[in-house]
Design a protein around this motif. Structure first.
Motif, PDB file in Angstrom:
ATOM      1  N   ASN A 144      -3.673  10.190   6.345  1.00 39.87           N
ATOM      2  CA  ASN A 144      -4.235  10.103   7.691  1.00 39.87           C
ATOM      3  C   ASN A 144      -3.807  11.269   8.565  1.00 39.87           C
ATOM      4  O   ASN A 144      -4.494  11.609   9.531  1.00 39.87           O
ATOM      5  CB  ASN A 144      -3.818   8.792   8.355  1.00 39.87           C
ATOM      6  CG  ASN A 144      -4.501   7.595   7.739  1.00 39.87           C
ATOM      7  OD1 ASN A 144      -5.390   7.733   6.912  1.00 39.87           O
ATOM      8  ND2 ASN A 144      -4.077   6.401   8.143  1.00 39.87           N
TER       9      ASN A 144
ATOM     10  N   ASP B 138     -11.631   1.827  10.679  1.00 37.77           N
ATOM     11  CA  ASP B 138     -11.357   3.196  11.126  1.00 37.77           C
ATOM     12  C   ASP B 138     -10.035   3.736  10.618  1.00 37.77           C
ATOM     13  O   ASP B 138      -9.743   4.926  10.794  1.00 37.77           O
ATOM     14  CB  ASP B 138     -11.371   3.253  12.661  1.00 37.77           C
ATOM     15  CG  ASP B 138     -12.768   3.128  13.226  1.00 37.77           C
ATOM     16  OD1 ASP B 138     -13.652   3.871  12.779  1.00 37.77           O
ATOM     17  OD2 ASP B 138     -12.976   2.284  14.116  1.00 37.77           O
ATOM     18  N   TYR B 139      -9.241   2.914   9.965  1.00 35.63           N
ATOM     19  CA  TYR B 139      -7.907   3.335   9.552  1.00 35.63           C
ATOM     20  C   TYR B 139      -7.940   4.505   8.569  1.00 35.63           C
ATOM     21  O   TYR B 139      -7.061   5.373   8.598  1.00 35.63           O
ATOM     22  CB  TYR B 139      -7.156   2.155   8.944  1.00 35.63           C
ATOM     23  CG  TYR B 139      -5.773   2.514   8.442  1.00 35.63           C
ATOM     24  CD1 TYR B 139      -4.715   2.676   9.329  1.00 35.63           C
ATOM     25  CD2 TYR B 139      -5.523   2.697   7.079  1.00 35.63           C
ATOM     26  CE1 TYR B 139      -3.445   3.013   8.879  1.00 35.63           C
ATOM     27  CE2 TYR B 139      -4.255   3.026   6.620  1.00 35.63           C
ATOM     28  CZ  TYR B 139      -3.229   3.182   7.527  1.00 35.63           C
ATOM     29  OH  TYR B 139      -1.976   3.523   7.071  1.00 35.63           O
TER      30      TYR B 139
ATOM     31  N   THR C 198      -4.949   7.730  13.733  1.00 35.14           N
ATOM     32  CA  THR C 198      -4.611   6.975  12.529  1.00 35.14           C
ATOM     33  C   THR C 198      -3.308   7.456  11.906  1.00 35.14           C
ATOM     34  O   THR C 198      -2.593   6.672  11.270  1.00 35.14           O
ATOM     35  CB  THR C 198      -5.751   7.056  11.501  1.00 35.14           C
ATOM     36  OG1 THR C 198      -6.061   8.438  11.242  1.00 35.14           O
ATOM     37  CG2 THR C 198      -7.002   6.360  12.026  1.00 35.14           C
TER      38      THR C 198
ATOM     39  N   THR D 140      -0.838   5.411  13.487  1.00 37.59           N
ATOM     40  CA  THR D 140      -0.989   3.976  13.230  1.00 37.59           C
ATOM     41  C   THR D 140      -0.092   3.636  12.054  1.00 37.59           C
ATOM     42  O   THR D 140      -0.513   3.648  10.899  1.00 37.59           O
ATOM     43  CB  THR D 140      -2.458   3.630  12.939  1.00 37.59           C
ATOM     44  OG1 THR D 140      -3.264   4.015  14.060  1.00 37.59           O
ATOM     45  CG2 THR D 140      -2.637   2.138  12.693  1.00 37.59           C
TER      46      THR D 140
ATOM     47  N   PRO E  55      -3.448  -0.848   8.143  1.00 36.83           N
ATOM     48  CA  PRO E  55      -4.832  -1.061   8.571  1.00 36.83           C
ATOM     49  C   PRO E  55      -5.110  -2.423   9.189  1.00 36.83           C
ATOM     50  O   PRO E  55      -6.090  -2.575   9.926  1.00 36.83           O
ATOM     51  CB  PRO E  55      -5.628  -0.886   7.275  1.00 36.83           C
ATOM     52  CG  PRO E  55      -4.668  -1.255   6.182  1.00 36.83           C
ATOM     53  CD  PRO E  55      -3.330  -0.780   6.669  1.00 36.83           C
TER      54      PRO E  55
END
Length: 442
Positions: A311, A389-390, A397, A400, A404
């Motif tokens: 990501n 969207d992960y 992301t 994040t 997910p």
């Protein structure tokens, strides 16, 4: 853990709601760095290993004040509940910062209350006040006890002044459509609503305005080295000049929301447009009522945090490549839900994607006339996005770190919390639910 609710707040009367508000300017020590950007524009050429800087280690000290940064407090109480809500011109706060405020309030003899500390998410506020070494290196700078103590004392002073200023009060809420001042980081629909909470005395005199909108405090870029509340601060000060009372800005589901312009010209223009929309919401809120105040909490176990390298770098990196962060970040989140008559909100410890925030608001509006998400409040656990969207490599992301499913799970917990508020569930702090278990095993 948040402070316990007072069952019979000092000063509460049979007439119902009492509220007071106050503003206290931050006393930022000279040499304090800014928090918000990790770029070379803000960093020292070399870390301050020899103690030449009084309060900075990784980042350059600020060079002055572009506009004031402050804490603004609203204390609300009824016979059964008491809330001390403070907004701060800071990037974020951590659990230790919130706990330090609670300890100082208790030491000062302030009546117990549920404390919510909502950061505006300005990227030009003071740094060096969070315990996390990871956050310190990335964007905030290493914890400096003197800086944190100064910021905590300012917050406590604002809460104490608001508490002393309480009067019999009424509350009304309204929503207004915001001007086109934001852009999506993920090319998706954004939340256009400004929600305003108007607090007045029973005679109609203004007490405070709380306004909620989702926007990143990044109108001023990383080259700025002056203290500033960014666009939210500009709008808030304009509202305070117009209304003559403290104005508390509360950010929303801000994870994928950028401002639509940058630079000092955009700062004044976008801030003025936001202030105009918030003032229209204030004007449309009506006389209000003296409703019941209800506060509930939910604790949630989180998945083990992990930096997904794919990501952060690109799709060519295998998805299994990651950096464990388990010892650096909390394993649990706490949500705080508040209902004040026909308006409700959930305080959330991080940055939700807009899509998740809209899910919460849609559910809430089946229960309450007005609702919003109070993001970046009481703690900071990074970004939370949808599972869909992960897998998109992006800054959002990359940050994040709880995986997910955590975003959707926390949004579901927020919706359950709103139902507890509406249904009168009196369980204040239930056993933690879990976002760390696969759906099929729950």
């Amino acid at each position: 853990m948040l402070a316990a609710l007072a069952l019979a707040p000092a000063g509460a009367t049979a007439d119902g709601l009492r509220a007071g508000a106050a503003t206290s300017a931050f006393r930022v020590p000279d040499g304090t760095p800014l928090a918000g950007y990790g770029s070379v524009h803000r960093r020292l050429l070399f870390p301050d290993l020899f103690g030449r800087q009084p309060h900075a280690f990784w980042f350059r000290p600020h060079t002055g004040q572009l506009d004031p940064v402050a804490a603004r407090a609203l204390v609300v109480e009824t016979r059964t509940a008491r809330l001390a809500w403070v907004t701060v011109d800071l990037l974020a706060v951590d659990r230790a910062f919130t706990h330090a405020i609670e300890q100082r309030l208790a030491a000062a003899g302030v009546a117990p209350a549920t404390v919510i500390v909502s950061a505006s998410h300005t990227h030009s506020g003071p740094g060096a006040f969070m315990e996390s070494r990871l956050a310190g290196w990335v964007a905030v700078d290493r914890l400096d006890d003197g800086v944190r103590a100064a910021l905590v004392e300012t917050v406590v002073a604002a809460i104490r002044a608001a508490d002393a200023a309480k009067v019999e009060a009424r509350v009304a809420a309204a929503s207004a459509r915001a001007p086109a001042v934001t852009a999506s980081r993920l090319d998706q629909a954004l939340d256009p609503d400004i929600v305003a909470l108007r607090v007045t005395s029973t005679s109609g005199a203004p007490v405070a305005l709380v306004w909620n909108f989702a926007i990143h405090g990044t109108v001023l870029g990383p080259k700025n080295l002056q203290l500033s509340g960014d666009v939210m601060g500009v709008a808030t000060r304009e509202l305070e000049r117009a209304l003559g009372v403290p104005v508390l800005f509360v950010n929303g589901a801000v994870g994928d929301v950028s401002p639509a312009g940058h630079g000092e010209e955009a700062l004044a223009r976008l801030g003025g447009e936001l202030a105009g929309a918030a003032r229209a919401a204030w004007a449309g809120a009506g006389a209000g009522t003296s409703p019941e105040l209800t506060v509930r909490r939910a604790r949630v176990k989180l998945p083990r945090p992990r930096l997904a390298v794919r990501n952060c770098v690109g799709r060519w990196i295998p998805g299994f490549v990651g950096v464990p962060l388990g010892r650096l970040l909390p394993s649990e989140a706490e949500l705080v839900g508040v209902a004040l008559g026909d308006v409700a909100w959930v305080a959330f410890p991080g940055e939700l994607q807009t899509a998740l925030g809209l899910e919460i608001k849609r559910e809430a509006r089946t229960l309450f006339a007005h609702a919003f998400v109070a993001g970046v409040s009481n703690d900071y656990l990074g970004y939370f996005v949808t599972a869909a969207d992960y897998d998109r490599p992006a800054y959002i992301t990359c940050a994040t770190v709880y995986g997910p499913r955590a975003g959707a799970c926390l949004a579901a917990e927020a919706r359950r919390l709103l139902h507890r508020l509406r249904d009168g569930d009196r369980t204040d702090a239930p056993a933690p639910s879990a976002c760390d278990t696969p759906p099929d095993d729950r």
